[in-house]
Motif scaffolding. Structure first.
Motif, mmCIF file in Angstrom:
data_model
loop_
_atom_site.group_PDB
_atom_site.id
_atom_site.type_symbol
_atom_site.label_atom_id
_atom_site.label_comp_id
_atom_site.label_asym_id
_atom_site.label_seq_id
_atom_site.Cartn_x
_atom_site.Cartn_y
_atom_site.Cartn_z
ATOM 1 N N TYR A 371 0.852 -1.182 0.000
ATOM 2 C CA TYR A 371 0.000 0.000 0.000
ATOM 3 C C TYR A 371 0.892 1.237 0.000
ATOM 4 N N THR A 372 0.990 1.857 -1.157
ATOM 5 C CA THR A 372 1.887 2.994 -1.309
ATOM 6 C C THR A 372 1.483 3.805 -2.533
ATOM 7 N N TYR A 373 2.128 4.932 -2.729
ATOM 8 C CA TYR A 373 1.872 5.729 -3.929
ATOM 9 C C TYR A 373 2.533 5.084 -5.144
ATOM 10 N N ASP A 374 1.772 5.018 -6.231
ATOM 11 C CA ASP A 374 2.304 4.478 -7.476
ATOM 12 C C ASP A 374 1.564 5.115 -8.644
ATOM 13 N N HIS A 388 -3.021 -0.289 -3.264
ATOM 14 C CA HIS A 388 -2.310 -1.560 -3.207
ATOM 15 C C HIS A 388 -1.799 -1.847 -4.619
ATOM 16 N N THR A 389 -0.497 -2.031 -4.751
ATOM 17 C CA THR A 389 0.105 -2.145 -6.071
ATOM 18 C C THR A 389 1.182 -3.225 -6.101
ATOM 19 N N LEU A 390 1.338 -3.806 -7.270
ATOM 20 C CA LEU A 390 2.428 -4.734 -7.550
ATOM 21 C C LEU A 390 3.571 -4.022 -8.259
ATOM 22 N N GLY A 391 3.406 -2.705 -8.445
ATOM 23 C CA GLY A 391 4.394 -1.907 -9.172
ATOM 24 C C GLY A 391 3.937 -1.664 -10.594
ATOM 25 N N GLN A 504 7.089 -13.538 -7.098
ATOM 26 C CA GLN A 504 7.478 -12.599 -6.049
ATOM 27 C C GLN A 504 8.695 -11.780 -6.487
ATOM 28 N N ASP A 505 9.618 -12.445 -7.188
ATOM 29 C CA ASP A 505 10.809 -11.738 -7.662
ATOM 30 C C ASP A 505 10.452 -10.665 -8.682
ATOM 31 N N LYS A 506 9.504 -10.995 -9.563
ATOM 32 C CA LYS A 506 9.093 -10.022 -10.573
ATOM 33 C C LYS A 506 8.413 -8.818 -9.915
ATOM 34 N N MET A 507 7.627 -9.093 -8.880
ATOM 35 C CA MET A 507 6.987 -8.004 -8.161
ATOM 36 C C MET A 507 8.028 -7.126 -7.458
ATOM 37 N N GLN A 508 9.014 -7.761 -6.809
ATOM 38 C CA GLN A 508 10.032 -6.984 -6.104
ATOM 39 C C GLN A 508 10.824 -6.113 -7.064
ATOM 40 N N ALA A 509 11.115 -6.648 -8.251
ATOM 41 C CA ALA A 509 11.830 -5.853 -9.258
ATOM 42 C C ALA A 509 10.986 -4.657 -9.693
ATOM 43 N N SER A 510 9.677 -4.874 -9.809
ATOM 44 C CA SER A 510 8.784 -3.780 -10.185
ATOM 45 C C SER A 510 8.660 -2.753 -9.067
ATOM 46 N N LEU A 511 8.552 -3.230 -7.823
ATOM 47 C CA LEU A 511 8.416 -2.317 -6.686
ATOM 48 C C LEU A 511 9.661 -1.460 -6.483
ATOM 49 N N ALA A 512 10.803 -1.960 -6.967
ATOM 50 C CA ALA A 512 12.042 -1.191 -6.839
ATOM 51 C C ALA A 512 11.977 0.117 -7.633
ATOM 52 N N ASN A 513 11.047 0.189 -8.597
ATOM 53 C CA ASN A 513 10.914 1.383 -9.427
ATOM 54 C C ASN A 513 9.792 2.307 -8.968
ATOM 55 N N LEU A 514 9.268 2.062 -7.770
ATOM 56 C CA LEU A 514 8.230 2.947 -7.245
ATOM 57 C C LEU A 514 8.781 4.351 -7.028
ATOM 58 N N PRO A 515 7.938 5.360 -7.188
ATOM 59 C CA PRO A 515 8.405 6.734 -6.906
ATOM 60 C C PRO A 515 8.683 6.911 -5.415
ATOM 61 N N HIS A 516 9.615 7.773 -5.104
ATOM 62 C CA HIS A 516 9.974 8.037 -3.709
ATOM 63 C C HIS A 516 9.178 9.253 -3.223
ATOM 64 N N ILE A 517 8.252 8.987 -2.314
ATOM 65 C CA ILE A 517 7.397 10.039 -1.773
ATOM 66 C C ILE A 517 7.755 10.236 -0.299
ATOM 67 N N SER A 518 8.068 11.459 0.072
ATOM 68 C CA SER A 518 8.439 11.724 1.463
ATOM 69 C C SER A 518 7.190 11.703 2.337
#
Length: 518
Positions: A371-374, A388-391, A504-518
């Motif tokens: 659960y994050t901004y995407d 809720h996002t998989l990236g 799960q690995d594909k999701m983690q790779a996608s989540l690594a590209n999420l925007p960084h929101i303070s």
């Protein structure tokens, strides 16, 4: 019993028939004139939430050994006059959408290049009830109100004490719930003088619905359909073209977004995130063009609440209260349409049903995502939404439920899930099609692949009731028919269907590209 006495019997008794076409006769009983509403729209507010100008009621009479009331199907004589905005009743308001470049809270004018003014107002509204335009209600009458049907034959097959009801949206011209929002979206665009509309579609239900609505108001419609579904479901493309739309497989060579994806993966099966990028790119580049979305956004979920509002009236007419409410979720519009009005009643303390979302195990945004901004799309052109996002880079395996292959869940549903007002599970597609076959061979209707998830979950619940002896009332959403999805059934019947995996690995790779929101 002659037809005249049969009709008289139906009018003086609460008579509901089994939902079996071979045993039923449709009689049309005019309870109110089928004429457009005239006068000041505000007078509809004074005279209640439901329209008194609905189409004639359809009363089905069952020819069995002895005529009797079976309480199997209920259809109200009224169509809701307002859409329900759940934001007004939530104890904590949902987080704002953010501008994709500045990362600041989105302002209404930031959406003006995509949507007409009235839809922007609805997207950001805190009003509880929003009046449905008379012109939209007039078109709704082509298929609304939709039936609520008790699945008595499925209950018998399962040998369960549970009572299973399904709200059937497949009676619309496009065969699904999607015209509930397509019609108002096109109407508001037409009112603002827009001539061209673009959109994406997965399985094709949304693309067909927007093409249908565009044909009614004389607007041009261009659709990017996810490549996997474009290949799997050729008749959806033909439906869109029949209603005058232009259809492209996505990713395509028409847009920069599509060309970028094809350069990385020439055999890409596509995703809803990619198709959204292509459609948004075209809308943002042409002043005479607006974008329409079939799920996820607040105003889309708002329009779908006609489903739940009707259903509350229908359940009350049958003297039933749901113990469990189940709906499939991809972007979330079908689930929200059925459940949001019931959540309102739950928040009031009037009812306390379990509300359960069901998603595919190959694309489990609620049960596996974060659960994050995407971004809502792959090319990062859309606003940032907390969901809720998989990236946004996640491309699910090409399951047959093309409408559920979205990387994120609607922000409103995600927020409600975080508030603990609902729960979520994921089910693999083979179990879904097993349930669909049981449903089709008892109830007669062939479900679209998407609602097979809700059917499978309803069957699970009914079998739990068989074990426990509980006679729960289970309500589920049958959001569309599967007449153009028969290749998927062919695969299942031939034993060629497989349960596609979630990585799960594909999701983690996608989540690594999420925007960084303070």
């Amino acid at each position: 019993m002659n037809p005249k006495s049969l009709c008289s019997f139906s009018l003086h008794n609460s008579f509901y028939s089994p939902a079996t076409m071979s045993q039923s006769l449709n009689l049309f009983v005019n309870r109110t004139p089928n004429v457009p509403f005239k006068g000041d729209p505000s007078s509809r507010r004074k005279h209640g939430f439901l329209s008194s100008n609905a189409k004639p009621n359809h009363i089905k009479l069952s020819f069995q050994e002895k005529p009797r009331a079976t309480m199997s199907i209920s259809s109200p004589t009224q169509i809701p006059t307002h859409w329900y905005n759940i934001i007004a009743d939530l104890p904590i308001k949902p987080p704002p959408q953010l501008h994709p470049k500045t990362l600041e809270p989105l302002q209404p004018q930031d959406l003006s290049h995509l949507f007409p003014d009235e839809l922007i107002k609805q997207e950001t509204s805190n009003e509880r009830l929003i009046l449905i335009p008379d012109e939209v209600i007039d078109i709704y009458r082509l298929w609304r109100p939709t039936p609520l049907i008790r699945a008595k034959r499925l209950e018998k097959l399962l040998d369960t004490p549970a009572r299973i009801y399904y709200k059937y949206e497949g009676v619309s011209p496009a065969g699904s719930h999607k015209p509930n929002t397509a019609v108002p979206q096109v109407w508001y665009n037409a009112q603002q003088g827009v001539k061209n509309l673009v959109t994406e579609t997965g399985a094709g239900q949304w693309g067909c619905s927007l093409a249908f609505a565009s044909s009614l108001f004389g607007l041009n419609c261009e659709v990017w359909q996810v490549r996997a579904s474009y290949d799997q479901k050729p008749y959806r493309k033909l439906m869109m073209q029949t209603w005058g739309a232009t259809v492209h497989p996505s990713p395509s060579t028409i847009t920069e977004s599509g060309r970028r994806i094809l350069k990385m993966d020439p055999s890409s099966p596509g995703s809803l995130g990619i198709a959204i990028s292509e459609a948004v790119e075209v809308a943002a580049s042409n002043e005479d063009t607006k974008y329409c979305l079939g799920s996820v956004l607040n105003h889309v979920l708002l329009h779908q609440t006609v489903i739940g509002e009707e259903c509350i009236e229908q359940m009350a007419a049958l003297g039933e209260t749901p113990d469990v409410i189940i709906g499939c979720t991809g972007g979330g519009s079908n689930f929200a349409g059925l459940c949001f009005p019931f959540i309102r009643e739950k928040l009031k303390g009037k009812i306390n049903p379990v509300i359960r979302a069901v998603e595919p195990t190959a694309c489990p945004s609620l049960t596996k995502g974060v659960y994050t901004y995407d971004y809502g799309d792959t090319a990062q052109l859309t606003p940032l939404m907390k969901m809720h996002t998989l990236g946004h880079d996640f491309i699910p395996d090409p399951i047959h439920s093309g409408g559920l292959r979205y990387h994120g869940m609607a922000p409103l549903i995600s927020h409600i899930y975080e508030l603990g007002l609902m729960e979520a599970i994921a089910i693999p597609q083979i179990e879904c099609f097993q349930g669909a076959i049981q449903f089709a061979r008892t109830e007669g209707l062939i479900p679209a692949p998407e609602p097979t998830h809700a059917i499978a979950a309803a069957i699970r619940e009914a079998l739990h009731c068989k074990e426990s002896g509980e006679s729960k009332v289970i309500l589920t959403a049958m959001c569309g028919h599967g007449h153009f999805d028969l290749p998927a059934y062919e695969k299942y019947l031939q034993g060629a269907m497989v349960d596609l995996s979630f990585s799960q690995d594909k999701m983690q790779a996608s989540l690594a590209n999420l925007p960084h929101i303070s």
